[in-house]
Write a protein that holds these residues in place. Structure first.
Motif, PDB file in Angstrom:
ATOM      1  N   GLU A   1     -78.969  16.258  -5.936  1.00 38.88           N
ATOM      2  CA  GLU A   1     -78.902  17.616  -6.469  1.00 38.88           C
ATOM      3  C   GLU A   1     -79.413  17.619  -7.895  1.00 38.88           C
ATOM      4  O   GLU A   1     -79.035  16.774  -8.704  1.00 38.88           O
ATOM      5  CB  GLU A   1     -77.443  18.071  -6.432  1.00 38.88           C
ATOM      6  CG  GLU A   1     -77.229  19.516  -6.727  1.00 38.88           C
ATOM      7  CD  GLU A   1     -75.773  19.884  -6.513  1.00 38.88           C
ATOM      8  OE1 GLU A   1     -75.001  19.739  -7.482  1.00 38.88           O
ATOM      9  OE2 GLU A   1     -75.413  20.283  -5.388  1.00 38.88           O
TER      10      GLU A   1
ATOM     11  N   ASP B   1     -76.361  32.146   2.280  1.00 39.91           N
ATOM     12  CA  ASP B   1     -76.738  32.432   0.895  1.00 39.91           C
ATOM     13  C   ASP B   1     -77.423  31.238   0.242  1.00 39.91           C
ATOM     14  O   ASP B   1     -77.454  31.122  -0.972  1.00 39.91           O
ATOM     15  CB  ASP B   1     -75.500  32.871   0.090  1.00 39.91           C
ATOM     16  CG  ASP B   1     -74.430  31.785   0.024  1.00 39.91           C
ATOM     17  OD1 ASP B   1     -74.557  30.768   0.738  1.00 39.91           O
ATOM     18  OD2 ASP B   1     -73.468  31.958  -0.739  1.00 39.91           O
ATOM     19  N   ARG B   2     -77.974  30.344   1.069  1.00 42.77           N
ATOM     20  CA  ARG B   2     -78.660  29.128   0.596  1.00 42.77           C
ATOM     21  C   ARG B   2     -80.135  29.169   0.956  1.00 42.77           C
ATOM     22  O   ARG B   2     -80.521  29.773   1.945  1.00 42.77           O
ATOM     23  CB  ARG B   2     -78.112  27.911   1.341  1.00 42.77           C
ATOM     24  CG  ARG B   2     -76.965  27.266   0.811  1.00 42.77           C
ATOM     25  CD  ARG B   2     -76.648  25.947   1.517  1.00 42.77           C
ATOM     26  NE  ARG B   2     -77.522  25.565   2.616  1.00 42.77           N
ATOM     27  CZ  ARG B   2     -77.081  25.082   3.765  1.00 42.77           C
ATOM     28  NH1 ARG B   2     -75.803  24.949   3.977  1.00 42.77           N
ATOM     29  NH2 ARG B   2     -77.912  24.738   4.700  1.00 42.77           N
TER      30      ARG B   2
ATOM     31  N   GLU C   1     -83.179  26.538   1.987  1.00 43.06           N
ATOM     32  CA  GLU C   1     -83.517  25.164   2.383  1.00 43.06           C
ATOM     33  C   GLU C   1     -85.027  25.014   2.353  1.00 43.06           C
ATOM     34  O   GLU C   1     -85.748  25.915   2.786  1.00 43.06           O
ATOM     35  CB  GLU C   1     -83.031  24.861   3.801  1.00 43.06           C
ATOM     36  CG  GLU C   1     -81.549  24.760   3.946  1.00 43.06           C
ATOM     37  CD  GLU C   1     -81.135  24.402   5.371  1.00 43.06           C
ATOM     38  OE1 GLU C   1     -82.002  24.366   6.272  1.00 43.06           O
ATOM     39  OE2 GLU C   1     -79.942  24.171   5.574  1.00 43.06           O
TER      40      GLU C   1
END
Length: 95
Positions: free
Chosen positions: A6, A42-43, A45
Motif C-alpha cells: 500500500e 467504493d474501491r 482496482e
C-alpha cells in the motif's frame, strides 16, 4: 493469502495516477502496458491486462475455447486423420 502493498498516490489534474515504482516493479509493468480498472463498491482496482484485437475476440469466447479443448483432446488421443493433399481430404469427405 496474497501479499498486500500500500502506498499513497495523488490524482493529477487530468485524473492520472502514477503507480508507485515498488508496485510497478513487483508486477513487472512497462510503459505502454494496459491496465483493467474496475470500481468495486467504493474501491478502485487496477489489474494488468492484455488487450485482444477486435477481429480475434471470437477465439476467446467460452464456446470456441471449449471446441479448442475438445480438439486438443482428440489430438492427444490420436483421433485425427492426416491427408497428403486437399484433394485427398475432399475425396475422403465424399460418400
Amino acid at each position: 493469502m496474497p501479499t498486500t502493498r500500500e502506498e499513497a498516490v495523488r490524482i493529477g489534474a487530468k485524473h492520472q495516477v502514477t503507480i508507485p515504482r515498488s508496485i510497478s516493479r513487483a508486477l513487472r509493468l512497462k510503459a505502454g502496458d494496459h491496465m483493467l480498472v474496475r470500481l468495486v463498491g467504493d474501491r478502485v482496482e487496477m489489474v494488468p491486462a492484455s488487450l485482444v484485437p477486435r477481429g480475434q475476440l471470437w477465439f476467446w469466447t467460452s464456446e470456441w475455447q471449449q471446441m479448442e479443448h475438445e480438439a486438443e483432446k482428440d489430438i492427444v488421443h490420436g483421433r485425427i486423420k492426416e491427408f497428403e493433399s486437399a484433394e485427398a481430404l475432399l475425396k475422403a469427405l465424399k460418400p
